[in-house]
Scaffold this active site. Structure first.
Site, PDB file in Angstrom:
ATOM      1  N   ASP A  57       0.945  -1.204   0.087  1.00 17.04           N
ATOM      2  CA  ASP A  57      -0.012   0.140  -0.064  1.00 17.04           C
ATOM      3  C   ASP A  57       1.110   1.147   0.079  1.00 17.04           C
ATOM      4  O   ASP A  57       1.518   1.690   1.127  1.00 17.04           O
ATOM      5  CB  ASP A  57      -0.739  -0.074   1.190  1.00 17.04           C
ATOM      6  CG  ASP A  57      -1.638   1.203   1.479  1.00 17.04           C
ATOM      7  OD1 ASP A  57      -1.805   1.868   0.643  1.00 17.04           O
ATOM      8  OD2 ASP A  57      -2.204   1.280   2.759  1.00 17.04           O
ATOM      9  N   ARG A  60       3.659   7.357   3.484  1.00 15.79           N
ATOM     10  CA  ARG A  60       4.510   6.132   3.872  1.00 15.79           C
ATOM     11  C   ARG A  60       3.900   5.012   2.877  1.00 15.79           C
ATOM     12  O   ARG A  60       2.956   5.020   2.466  1.00 15.79           O
ATOM     13  CB  ARG A  60       4.173   5.659   5.343  1.00 15.79           C
ATOM     14  CG  ARG A  60       4.454   6.594   6.102  1.00 15.79           C
ATOM     15  CD  ARG A  60       4.331   6.132   7.666  1.00 15.79           C
ATOM     16  NE  ARG A  60       3.059   5.923   8.075  1.00 15.79           N
ATOM     17  CZ  ARG A  60       2.588   5.343   9.250  1.00 15.79           C
ATOM     18  NH1 ARG A  60       3.352   4.956  10.078  1.00 15.79           N
ATOM     19  NH2 ARG A  60       1.454   5.311   9.370  1.00 15.79           N
ATOM     20  N   LYS A  74       3.237   0.937   3.279  1.00 19.83           N
ATOM     21  CA  LYS A  74       3.116  -0.277   3.882  1.00 19.83           C
ATOM     22  C   LYS A  74       3.028  -1.493   3.145  1.00 19.83           C
ATOM     23  O   LYS A  74       2.770  -1.553   2.206  1.00 19.83           O
ATOM     24  CB  LYS A  74       1.733  -0.079   4.527  1.00 19.83           C
ATOM     25  CG  LYS A  74       1.378   1.007   5.686  1.00 19.83           C
ATOM     26  CD  LYS A  74       1.286   2.325   5.335  1.00 19.83           C
ATOM     27  CE  LYS A  74       0.151   2.838   4.699  1.00 19.83           C
ATOM     28  NZ  LYS A  74       0.145   4.261   4.082  1.00 19.83           N
ATOM     29  N   TYR A 100     -18.615   4.745  -8.545  1.00 22.09           N
ATOM     30  CA  TYR A 100     -17.871   5.900  -9.022  1.00 22.09           C
ATOM     31  C   TYR A 100     -18.007   6.100 -10.546  1.00 22.09           C
ATOM     32  O   TYR A 100     -17.923   5.063 -11.095  1.00 22.09           O
ATOM     33  CB  TYR A 100     -16.142   5.726  -8.810  1.00 22.09           C
ATOM     34  CG  TYR A 100     -15.414   7.089  -7.755  1.00 22.09           C
ATOM     35  CD1 TYR A 100     -15.941   7.318  -6.656  1.00 22.09           C
ATOM     36  CD2 TYR A 100     -14.557   7.421  -8.529  1.00 22.09           C
ATOM     37  CE1 TYR A 100     -15.744   8.350  -6.110  1.00 22.09           C
ATOM     38  CE2 TYR A 100     -13.902   8.516  -7.798  1.00 22.09           C
ATOM     39  CZ  TYR A 100     -14.283   9.037  -6.784  1.00 22.09           C
ATOM     40  OH  TYR A 100     -13.653   9.940  -6.024  1.00 22.09           O
ATOM     41  N   GLY A 118      -9.138   6.219  -6.111  1.00 20.18           N
ATOM     42  CA  GLY A 118      -7.875   5.927  -5.828  1.00 20.18           C
ATOM     43  C   GLY A 118      -7.890   4.518  -5.339  1.00 20.18           C
ATOM     44  O   GLY A 118      -8.811   4.068  -4.729  1.00 20.18           O
ATOM     45  N   ASP A 169      -6.188   2.727  -3.219  1.00 17.86           N
ATOM     46  CA  ASP A 169      -6.321   2.570  -1.909  1.00 17.86           C
ATOM     47  C   ASP A 169      -7.568   2.613  -1.338  1.00 17.86           C
ATOM     48  O   ASP A 169      -8.038   1.783  -0.303  1.00 17.86           O
ATOM     49  CB  ASP A 169      -5.208   3.363  -1.033  1.00 17.86           C
ATOM     50  CG  ASP A 169      -5.609   5.043  -1.391  1.00 17.86           C
ATOM     51  OD1 ASP A 169      -6.375   5.333  -2.255  1.00 17.86           O
ATOM     52  OD2 ASP A 169      -4.983   5.752  -0.543  1.00 17.86           O
ATOM     53  N   ARG A 170      -8.494   3.501  -1.699  1.00 13.99           N
ATOM     54  CA  ARG A 170      -9.879   3.694  -1.422  1.00 13.99           C
ATOM     55  C   ARG A 170     -10.695   2.324  -1.804  1.00 13.99           C
ATOM     56  O   ARG A 170     -11.269   1.709  -1.099  1.00 13.99           O
ATOM     57  CB  ARG A 170     -10.486   4.944  -2.007  1.00 13.99           C
ATOM     58  CG  ARG A 170      -9.990   5.978  -1.507  1.00 13.99           C
ATOM     59  CD  ARG A 170     -10.498   7.388  -2.135  1.00 13.99           C
ATOM     60  NE  ARG A 170     -11.747   7.659  -1.688  1.00 13.99           N
ATOM     61  CZ  ARG A 170     -12.598   8.600  -2.333  1.00 13.99           C
ATOM     62  NH1 ARG A 170     -12.176   9.158  -3.500  1.00 13.99           N
ATOM     63  NH2 ARG A 170     -14.104   8.621  -1.996  1.00 13.99           N
ATOM     64  N   THR A 225      -2.343  11.240   4.723  1.00  6.42           N
ATOM     65  CA  THR A 225      -2.024  12.579   4.228  1.00  6.42           C
ATOM     66  C   THR A 225      -3.141  13.142   3.962  1.00  6.42           C
ATOM     67  O   THR A 225      -3.403  14.359   4.161  1.00  6.42           O
ATOM     68  CB  THR A 225      -1.000  12.169   2.936  1.00  6.42           C
ATOM     69  OG1 THR A 225      -0.148  11.398   3.431  1.00  6.42           O
ATOM     70  CG2 THR A 225      -0.375  13.621   2.481  1.00  6.42           C
ATOM     71  N   THR A 264      -3.273  30.158  20.476  1.00 12.31           N
ATOM     72  CA  THR A 264      -3.115  29.945  19.173  1.00 12.31           C
ATOM     73  C   THR A 264      -2.699  28.034  18.830  1.00 12.31           C
ATOM     74  O   THR A 264      -3.626  27.791  17.954  1.00 12.31           O
ATOM     75  CB  THR A 264      -2.263  30.793  18.367  1.00 12.31           C
ATOM     76  OG1 THR A 264      -2.166  32.133  18.745  1.00 12.31           O
ATOM     77  CG2 THR A 264      -2.008  30.575  16.910  1.00 12.31           C
TER      78      THR A 264
END
Ligand SMILES: Nc1ncnc2c1ncn2[C@@H]1O[C@H](COP(=O)(O)OP(=O)(O)OP(=O)(O)O)[C@@H](O)[C@H]1O
Ligand SMILES: CC(C)(CO)[C@@H](O)C(=O)NCCC(=O)O
Length: 289
Positions: free
Chosen positions: A6, A11, A13, A94, A101, A103-104, A141, A201
């Site tokens: 992945d 990263r 994996k 989709y 993606g 990965d999705r 990410t 902040t």
């Protein structure tokens, strides 16, 4: 043995599955892009010699080529999987399945492959179509919040099929923080815990980011409730989940309580993409033998 990869934007994996027994890795490796040479060491120490690798990559051609170079040295061919219209027990809605993606898509296959007692224990009610949707909120990410629903027309009590309905993409928690630090004159990289009423902040930024992430999950949960009449089951994944989990759980449980819905746990999945790749690898090796 088949290696599973992945390749994400932060990263890479990797794990493995024994195609004969279904046994999986106990400890997946996670490497940043500048440490990919360690893949070779990892490959050399696997309990058996891999015959091939099955992977997804959303990190671009340079990362793909670096991974391919390592596997080439080990005489191990890699197949990169893309979004598909249908695989295993899942149909992809989709508009353009290849644009999704990978990965999705693979994590949807991994999610559909898991047992969901809240669904399988009620299979007798398939004809009435009363099933909770299943959400996977993945905090990497980028954050993605994707939904599977039972495909009532094509399911049978002993074989449940799902439809991937679609989902949202937003910057992940770290990217949100960095974009504020880089895009403004006065805002720092925030290091603080979210709180109800931030008074400095760092707290204001950390709380704002956690609120945006949790709010996005809650939005998809509410959409599931609105469209399917059932509060969705929620799973989480990704390296940035610890940064947002408290806010997400709090917001979801408070909303469930306010709406008179049963509180549901949020279960964290360590390797949903590798789980999908493993299911796909096992299916194709069963078809080959
Ligand atoms: N040890 C770590 N190394 C790298 N990132 C970490 C680590 N611990 C937490 N994180 C957080 O996790 C995020 C990366 O998560 P993860 O590795 O799951 O996703 P990814 O590689 O970006 O995959 P994708 O591209 O699919 O989102 C980083 O943005 C960072 O905020
Ligand atoms: C959204 C990410 C970055 C999440 O890793 C990845 O799945 C991707 O690059 N997707 C392509 C666009 C899409 O899924 O519609």
């Amino acid at each position: 043995m088949i290696v599973l990869i992945d390749a994400g934007n932060t990263r890479v994996k990797a794990g493995w599955v024994n195609a004969r027994t279904g046994e999986r890795e106990t400890d997946p490796i996670a490497l940043t892009h500048d440490n990919l040479d360690q893949l070779s060491h990892w490959l050399g120490k696997l309990p058996a010699t891999p015959v091939k690798a099955l992977g997804v990559n959303v990190a671009g051609d340079v990362v793909a080529a670096a991974i391919e170079d390592v596997f080439h040295l080990h005489d191990c061919p890699i197949e990169w999987v893309k979004g598909q219209e249908e695989a295993l027990n899942v149909t992809n809605t989709y508009d353009n399945p290849v644009q999704l993606g990978p990965d999705r898509w693979l994590s949807m296959l991994g999610l559909a492959h898991r047992p969901h007692p809240q669904i399988s224990e009620n299979v007798g009610e398939i004809a009435q179509g009363v099933f909770p949707p299943i959400i996977l909120a993945s905090f990497g990410t980028a954050t993605t919040i994707d939904t599977l629903v039972v495909d009532v027309a094509r399911s049978a009590p002993n074989s449940i099929r799902y439809t991937f309905k679609g989902g949202t993409i937003l910057p992940g928690p770290a990217l949100m923080k960095t974009s504020l630090a880089e895009g403004t004159a006065n805002l720092p990289e925030a290091h603080s815990e979210p709180t109800a009423y931030p008074t400095h902040t760092h707290q204001a930024i950390s709380t704002g980011v956690a609120a945006a992430q949790a709010g996005a999950v809650l939005r998809q949960w509410l959409i599931g409730l609105e469209y399917y009449g059932h509060g969705p089951l929620v799973y989480s994944a990704g390296g940035a989940w610890p940064m947002v989990q408290e806010e997400t759980r709090r917001l979801l449980h408070f909303t469930q309580q306010q709406l008179g819905q049963p509180p549901t746990p949020i279960e964290w999945l360590g390797t949903p993409v590798l789980d999908g790749l493993s299911a796909l690898a096992l299916q194709s090796s069963a078809t080959c033998t």
